[in-house]
Design an enzyme around this catalytic site. Structure first.
Site, PDB file in Angstrom:
ATOM      1  N   HIS A 135       0.837  -1.199   0.000  1.00 30.80           N
ATOM      2  CA  HIS A 135       0.000   0.000   0.000  1.00 30.80           C
ATOM      3  C   HIS A 135       0.878   1.257   0.000  1.00 30.80           C
ATOM      4  O   HIS A 135       2.072   1.198   0.279  1.00 30.80           O
ATOM      5  CB  HIS A 135      -0.913   0.043   1.227  1.00 30.80           C
ATOM      6  CG  HIS A 135      -2.127  -0.823   1.101  1.00 30.80           C
ATOM      7  ND1 HIS A 135      -2.131  -2.145   1.480  1.00 30.80           N
ATOM      8  CD2 HIS A 135      -3.367  -0.564   0.614  1.00 30.80           C
ATOM      9  CE1 HIS A 135      -3.326  -2.661   1.254  1.00 30.80           C
ATOM     10  NE2 HIS A 135      -4.094  -1.721   0.728  1.00 30.80           N
ATOM     11  N   LYS A 139      -0.933   5.018   4.299  1.00 30.14           N
ATOM     12  CA  LYS A 139      -1.788   4.080   5.019  1.00 30.14           C
ATOM     13  C   LYS A 139      -1.236   3.882   6.423  1.00 30.14           C
ATOM     14  O   LYS A 139      -0.087   3.504   6.605  1.00 30.14           O
ATOM     15  CB  LYS A 139      -1.882   2.745   4.283  1.00 30.14           C
ATOM     16  CG  LYS A 139      -2.870   1.781   4.940  1.00 30.14           C
ATOM     17  CD  LYS A 139      -3.233   0.639   4.032  1.00 30.14           C
ATOM     18  CE  LYS A 139      -4.249  -0.275   4.697  1.00 30.14           C
ATOM     19  NZ  LYS A 139      -5.511   0.407   5.057  1.00 30.14           N
TER      20      LYS A 139
END
Length: 248
Positions: A135, A139
């Protein structure tokens, strides 16, 4: 529908776009600059709220929505250790909530096939398995909620694994797993919307099952579809109630 957006980052702006494209009205947007407006009369006018904020604020937003009697769709992860308590309060108060680690149609198909695959691979103990998730660096939680859902699907079907452990690559020492432990390897790389891979590996070959998000758009559209599905319902739901693949 009248939709209240809670959180107005990149996801919030995509939610606004898809909601308007599908004929809905954004009646209020709640962000850090006007957080107290979640207790306003304008918020109470919403038919449904969609929450994509940050883990430490999600619970407060959920309870504010309950207090306003506004159904809420929750896309933020990182609060699931309180899931049972939230469910009890939701049911006791005759409120409405739908939560998901990922609203993407493709990901929810992935979740289903992952469970089927785990049951199949349970017959072949020569294969070890791990989950890899990648990610963007913004995040905040690791592993991702999506990766946890994938891991839980594997644990449900694979008798030789009964718990998962996480390694954040580059931020901690390598994790040495025990035979009963499922490794979730987390990577944080700039501008990656989300990639999840299940890897079954033996001495003779390797099987990979992967979902790659090209953008956040699939997550946003799925959340709007979830809000539409939730409209008029009461109770506590997960995304599996909406994506019901039992007939397949």
């Amino acid at each position: 529908m009248k939709i209240a957006l809670i959180g107005y980052g990149k996801m919030g702006k995509l939610l606004e776009r898809f909601a308007q494209e599908r004929g809905h009205e954004i009646c209020i947007i709640i962000d850090a600059d006007n957080a107290s407006d979640i207790r306003s009369e304008r918020f109470k006018e919403a038919d449904v709220a969609i929450e994509f904020s940050v883990p430490h604020a999600a619970l407060e937003h959920i309870y504010d929505a309950f207090g306003a009697d506004v159904p809420i769709v929750v896309g933020t992860t990182g609060w699931y250790d309180e899931l049972d308590t939230v469910q009890q309060k939701c049911v006791a108060g005759n409120n409405t909530l739908l939560y998901a680690s990922n609203f993407s149609v493709g990901v929810n198909v992935f979740f289903y096939v992952n469970k089927v695959l785990a049951k199949l691979m349970n017959r072949y103990p020569q294969y070890d398995v791990q989950v890899e998730e990648i990610h963007h660096t913004q995040k905040l939680d690791a592993p991702s909620g999506t990766a946890i859902t994938i891991a839980e699907g594997i644990l449900d079907g694979l008798e030789r694994k009964n718990t998962w452990v996480n390694e954040v690559v580059g931020l901690q020492n390598d994790v040495v797993t025990k035979p009963n432990e499922l490794l979730i390897e987390s990577h944080r790389i700039e501008e990656v919307p989300g990639t999840h891979t299940v890897i079954y590996s033996s001495e003779v070959d390797e099987l990979e099952f992967k979902h790659t998000a090209h953008s956040r758009a699939g997550f946003a559209l799925g959340a709007i579809l979830a809000a539409e599905w939730l409209n008029g319902k009461k109770g506590f739901y997960s995304i599996q109630d909406m994506f019901d693949f039992k007939l397949l």
